[in-house]
Design a protein around this motif. Structure first.
Motif, mmCIF file in Angstrom:
data_model
loop_
_atom_site.group_PDB
_atom_site.id
_atom_site.type_symbol
_atom_site.label_atom_id
_atom_site.label_comp_id
_atom_site.label_asym_id
_atom_site.label_seq_id
_atom_site.Cartn_x
_atom_site.Cartn_y
_atom_site.Cartn_z
ATOM 1 N N MET A 198 2.523 67.189 -49.756
ATOM 2 C CA MET A 198 3.651 66.487 -50.369
ATOM 3 C C MET A 198 3.219 65.085 -50.759
ATOM 4 S SD MET A 198 7.189 65.011 -48.723
ATOM 5 C CE MET A 198 8.160 66.482 -48.612
ATOM 6 N N ARG A 199 3.590 64.674 -51.950
ATOM 7 C CA ARG A 199 3.378 63.290 -52.376
ATOM 8 C C ARG A 199 4.537 62.486 -51.795
ATOM 9 N NH1 ARG A 199 2.357 63.523 -57.859
ATOM 10 N NH2 ARG A 199 0.144 63.334 -57.428
ATOM 11 N N ILE A 200 4.221 61.526 -50.957
ATOM 12 C CA ILE A 200 5.239 60.789 -50.224
ATOM 13 C C ILE A 200 6.197 60.060 -51.161
ATOM 14 C CG2 ILE A 200 5.627 58.878 -48.618
ATOM 15 C CD1 ILE A 200 2.971 59.745 -47.249
ATOM 16 N N ARG A 201 5.672 59.370 -52.155
ATOM 17 C CA ARG A 201 6.504 58.538 -53.035
ATOM 18 C C ARG A 201 7.556 59.347 -53.774
ATOM 19 N NH1 ARG A 201 6.067 57.533 -58.398
ATOM 20 N NH2 ARG A 201 3.992 58.451 -58.450
ATOM 21 N N THR A 202 7.170 60.487 -54.369
ATOM 22 C CA THR A 202 8.081 61.256 -55.216
ATOM 23 C C THR A 202 8.652 62.496 -54.542
ATOM 24 O OG1 THR A 202 6.283 62.604 -56.087
ATOM 25 C CG2 THR A 202 6.818 60.560 -57.287
ATOM 26 N N LYS A 203 8.133 62.839 -53.389
ATOM 27 C CA LYS A 203 8.519 64.037 -52.645
ATOM 28 C C LYS A 203 8.121 65.322 -53.371
ATOM 29 C CE LYS A 203 12.279 61.653 -50.366
ATOM 30 N NZ LYS A 203 13.712 61.517 -50.236
ATOM 31 N N GLU A 204 7.236 65.230 -54.366
ATOM 32 C CA GLU A 204 6.735 66.430 -55.022
ATOM 33 C C GLU A 204 5.942 67.228 -54.008
ATOM 34 O OE1 GLU A 204 5.677 65.297 -59.516
ATOM 35 O OE2 GLU A 204 4.800 63.956 -58.009
ATOM 36 N N GLU A 205 6.017 68.547 -54.109
ATOM 37 C CA GLU A 205 5.324 69.408 -53.168
ATOM 38 C C GLU A 205 4.461 70.423 -53.891
ATOM 39 O OE1 GLU A 205 7.664 70.807 -49.808
ATOM 40 O OE2 GLU A 205 9.308 69.531 -50.486
ATOM 41 N N GLY A 206 3.501 70.981 -53.147
ATOM 42 C CA GLY A 206 2.632 72.018 -53.682
ATOM 43 C C GLY A 206 1.750 71.501 -54.801
ATOM 44 N N ALA A 207 1.554 72.338 -55.811
ATOM 45 C CA ALA A 207 0.668 72.008 -56.928
ATOM 46 C C ALA A 207 1.091 70.728 -57.645
ATOM 47 C CB ALA A 207 0.601 73.167 -57.917
ATOM 48 N N ALA A 208 2.395 70.484 -57.739
ATOM 49 C CA ALA A 208 2.874 69.269 -58.414
ATOM 50 C C ALA A 208 2.391 68.008 -57.720
ATOM 51 C CB ALA A 208 4.409 69.281 -58.479
ATOM 52 N N ALA A 209 2.191 68.075 -56.417
ATOM 53 C CA ALA A 209 1.711 66.906 -55.667
ATOM 54 C C ALA A 209 0.243 66.636 -55.903
ATOM 55 C CB ALA A 209 1.972 67.110 -54.169
ATOM 56 N N LEU A 210 -0.483 67.602 -56.432
ATOM 57 C CA LEU A 210 -1.907 67.438 -56.688
ATOM 58 C C LEU A 210 -2.199 66.899 -58.079
ATOM 59 C CD1 LEU A 210 -3.420 70.648 -55.087
ATOM 60 C CD2 LEU A 210 -2.991 68.432 -54.039
ATOM 61 N N LEU A 211 -1.252 66.947 -58.957
ATOM 62 C CA LEU A 211 -1.465 66.514 -60.342
ATOM 63 C C LEU A 211 -1.275 65.032 -60.502
ATOM 64 C CD1 LEU A 211 0.408 69.432 -62.087
ATOM 65 C CD2 LEU A 211 -2.033 69.235 -61.653
ATOM 66 N N VAL A 243 -21.374 60.062 -44.875
ATOM 67 C CA VAL A 243 -20.156 59.838 -45.631
ATOM 68 C C VAL A 243 -19.391 61.152 -45.673
ATOM 69 C CG1 VAL A 243 -19.214 59.297 -47.905
ATOM 70 C CG2 VAL A 243 -21.157 58.005 -47.034
ATOM 71 N N LYS A 244 -18.090 61.065 -45.420
ATOM 72 C CA LYS A 244 -17.225 62.241 -45.498
ATOM 73 C C LYS A 244 -16.302 62.070 -46.699
ATOM 74 C CE LYS A 244 -13.881 64.919 -42.835
ATOM 75 N NZ LYS A 244 -13.178 64.995 -41.541
ATOM 76 N N ILE A 245 -16.272 63.092 -47.548
ATOM 77 C CA ILE A 245 -15.386 63.102 -48.710
ATOM 78 C C ILE A 245 -14.381 64.225 -48.510
ATOM 79 C CG2 ILE A 245 -15.207 63.407 -51.216
ATOM 80 C CD1 ILE A 245 -18.124 62.417 -51.395
ATOM 81 N N GLU A 246 -13.123 63.917 -48.721
ATOM 82 C CA GLU A 246 -12.060 64.914 -48.621
ATOM 83 C C GLU A 246 -11.292 64.922 -49.934
ATOM 84 O OE1 GLU A 246 -10.090 64.767 -44.477
ATOM 85 O OE2 GLU A 246 -10.875 62.746 -44.839
ATOM 86 N N LEU A 247 -10.983 66.123 -50.413
ATOM 87 C CA LEU A 247 -10.175 66.234 -51.617
ATOM 88 C C LEU A 247 -9.385 67.518 -51.595
ATOM 89 C CD1 LEU A 247 -11.908 68.095 -54.092
ATOM 90 C CD2 LEU A 247 -13.425 66.262 -53.436
ATOM 91 N N TYR A 248 -8.287 67.513 -52.326
ATOM 92 C CA TYR A 248 -7.443 68.688 -52.458
ATOM 93 C C TYR A 248 -7.672 69.286 -53.833
ATOM 94 C CZ TYR A 248 -5.001 66.240 -48.691
ATOM 95 O OH TYR A 248 -4.688 65.573 -47.539
ATOM 96 N N ALA A 249 -7.608 70.621 -53.906
ATOM 97 C CA ALA A 249 -7.871 71.278 -55.184
ATOM 98 C C ALA A 249 -7.073 72.559 -55.307
ATOM 99 C CB ALA A 249 -9.362 71.597 -55.307
ATOM 100 N N MET A 250 -6.821 72.925 -56.531
ATOM 101 C CA MET A 250 -6.218 74.223 -56.809
ATOM 102 C C MET A 250 -7.299 75.290 -56.606
ATOM 103 S SD MET A 250 -3.164 73.363 -57.433
ATOM 104 C CE MET A 250 -2.529 74.957 -57.889
ATOM 105 N N GLU A 251 -6.881 76.459 -56.252
ATOM 106 C CA GLU A 251 -7.805 77.556 -55.945
ATOM 107 C C GLU A 251 -8.825 77.791 -57.063
ATOM 108 O OE1 GLU A 251 -8.101 80.779 -52.905
ATOM 109 O OE2 GLU A 251 -6.272 79.657 -53.162
#
Length: 101
Positions: free
Chosen positions: A88-101, A47-55
């Motif tokens: 980037m969050r596709i729906r809202t076009k938020e980028e960077g850290a805002a796209a991770l929240l 199983v492969k798990i992928e996730l994005y995280a703040m530093e």
């Protein structure tokens, strides 16, 4: 920002997923994959798990995954941490850290 990828045993998915939810991970992608390690045995299902995280979250999340996926036997898997230049969050076009929240 970082991308964390881990390859784990299928039977450890539930414990890793529960541990990551407890650590308040915002989301993750789970895939069934096949591969082999340095022992060159026939390809095994993993199983492969992928996730994005703040530093600041990376060390905690890596430790969480390692503890939940550990059996002490060959084939426990790998965890990789990669730089994430842009998200980037596709729906809202938020980028960077805002796209991770």
């Amino acid at each position: 920002m970082k991308k964390i990828e881990c390859i784990i045993r299928p039977d450890k998915l539930a414990s890793v997923e529960q541990a990551l939810r407890h650590a308040w991970v915002g989301g993750m992608t789970i895939s069934e994959v096949k591969g082999f390690g340095h022992q060159r045995k026939p390809a095994a299902t993993k199983v492969k798990i992928e996730l994005y995280a703040m530093e600041l979250e990376v060390d905690t999340l890596v430790k969480t995954i390692q503890q939940a996926a550990y059996t002490g036997k060959t084939g426990d898997g790998k965890i990789a941490v990669l730089p994430l230049d842009h998200v980037m969050r596709i729906r809202t076009k938020e980028e960077g850290a805002a796209a991770l929240l």
